[in-house]
Write an enzyme that holds these catalytic residues in place. Sequence first.
Site, short mmCIF file in Angstrom:
data_model
loop_
_atom_site.label_atom_id
_atom_site.label_comp_id
_atom_site.label_asym_id
_atom_site.label_seq_id
_atom_site.Cartn_x
_atom_site.Cartn_y
_atom_site.Cartn_z
N ASP A 1 0.81 -1.21 0.00
CA ASP A 1 0.00 0.00 0.00
C ASP A 1 0.85 1.27 0.00
OD1 ASP A 1 -2.34 -1.40 -0.09
OD2 ASP A 1 -2.90 -1.07 2.00
N ARG B 1 5.22 16.52 24.96
CA ARG B 1 4.11 17.39 25.34
C ARG B 1 3.00 17.34 24.29
NH1 ARG B 1 6.62 23.11 25.83
NH2 ARG B 1 4.40 23.60 26.13
N THR C 1 -9.00 2.73 6.99
CA THR C 1 -8.39 1.46 7.38
C THR C 1 -6.91 1.63 7.75
OG1 THR C 1 -7.91 0.96 5.05
CG2 THR C 1 -9.95 0.06 5.97
#
Length: 293
Positions: free
Chosen positions: A71, A153, A183
């Site tokens: 992908d 932070r 997804t």
Amino acid sequence: MAWFQNVGIIAKQHVDARVAATVTRAVRQLGAQGVQTHFEEQTAALLERSDGVSIHTLGERCDLVLVVGGDGTFLHAARMLAEYDVALVGINLGRLGFLVDILPDEIEPRLEQILSGAYDADTRILLDARIGGQETPERALNDVVVHKWNSVRMIEFETYIDGQFVNAQRSDGLIVATPTGSTAYALSGGGPLLNPRLDALLLVPICPHTLSNRPLVVPGGSRIEIRICDLEPEQVRLTCDGQVDLPLEDAGVIQIERSRRRVRLLHPRDHDHYRILRAKLGWGGHTHSDTPC
């Protein structure tokens, strides 16, 4: 005669013995069907060829591009080729493979089907992201993420949708995802799964300080603006598809909206989105020996 006469090939560049073998099989099948094949530069080098062209030239010459890899390779190709309206087909050499759905051992019959016009077409939306007054947008197929950088932070920011104030939050960041990207990172952040054909956008906070801060689904035409409070440029970044990192520098305002461009995916005729979800996410099948109730 094949429906596509000029087919490009882009392969992943990681060291993987399967890549060259898979590309070679695809080229053999394309040649058998009388198709002219074009290679992206690095893919040509992988095959020790000297006829590679830039990915932009590939977009200009080809009416179909095969993406061989996972992908991640597909996301890169989709962003780079979005301007050319070229159809994409994915051959899966990766892991999850939500976008690349042809297996290497199915190359010959699947390519023969697609080249003969037996395919399902699928159009996916893209995101355009701009920092400050940036004219040329950054693109993403999965998601645009505003996140903390070089610090433990949290960051503080305000979110506006179509000019209306939504909320202020302290968190590790915000994921703005397409249905395709639901997804991906958005899923791990607790976001819902959206059918990729939906015209919608998804906003998922990353580790929000307030537990009532939940994912939000909005219309696809929404214009999203994120304003960073008390910006410290070295502590906030914008990332597109997990591949392009951009510093905010002195601009603490990010605009994200649906792109005017689309990505065209071609799938085999028996493509089943929910079957892919079952396989990739480990969902259960039918209750009794795969027999429907």
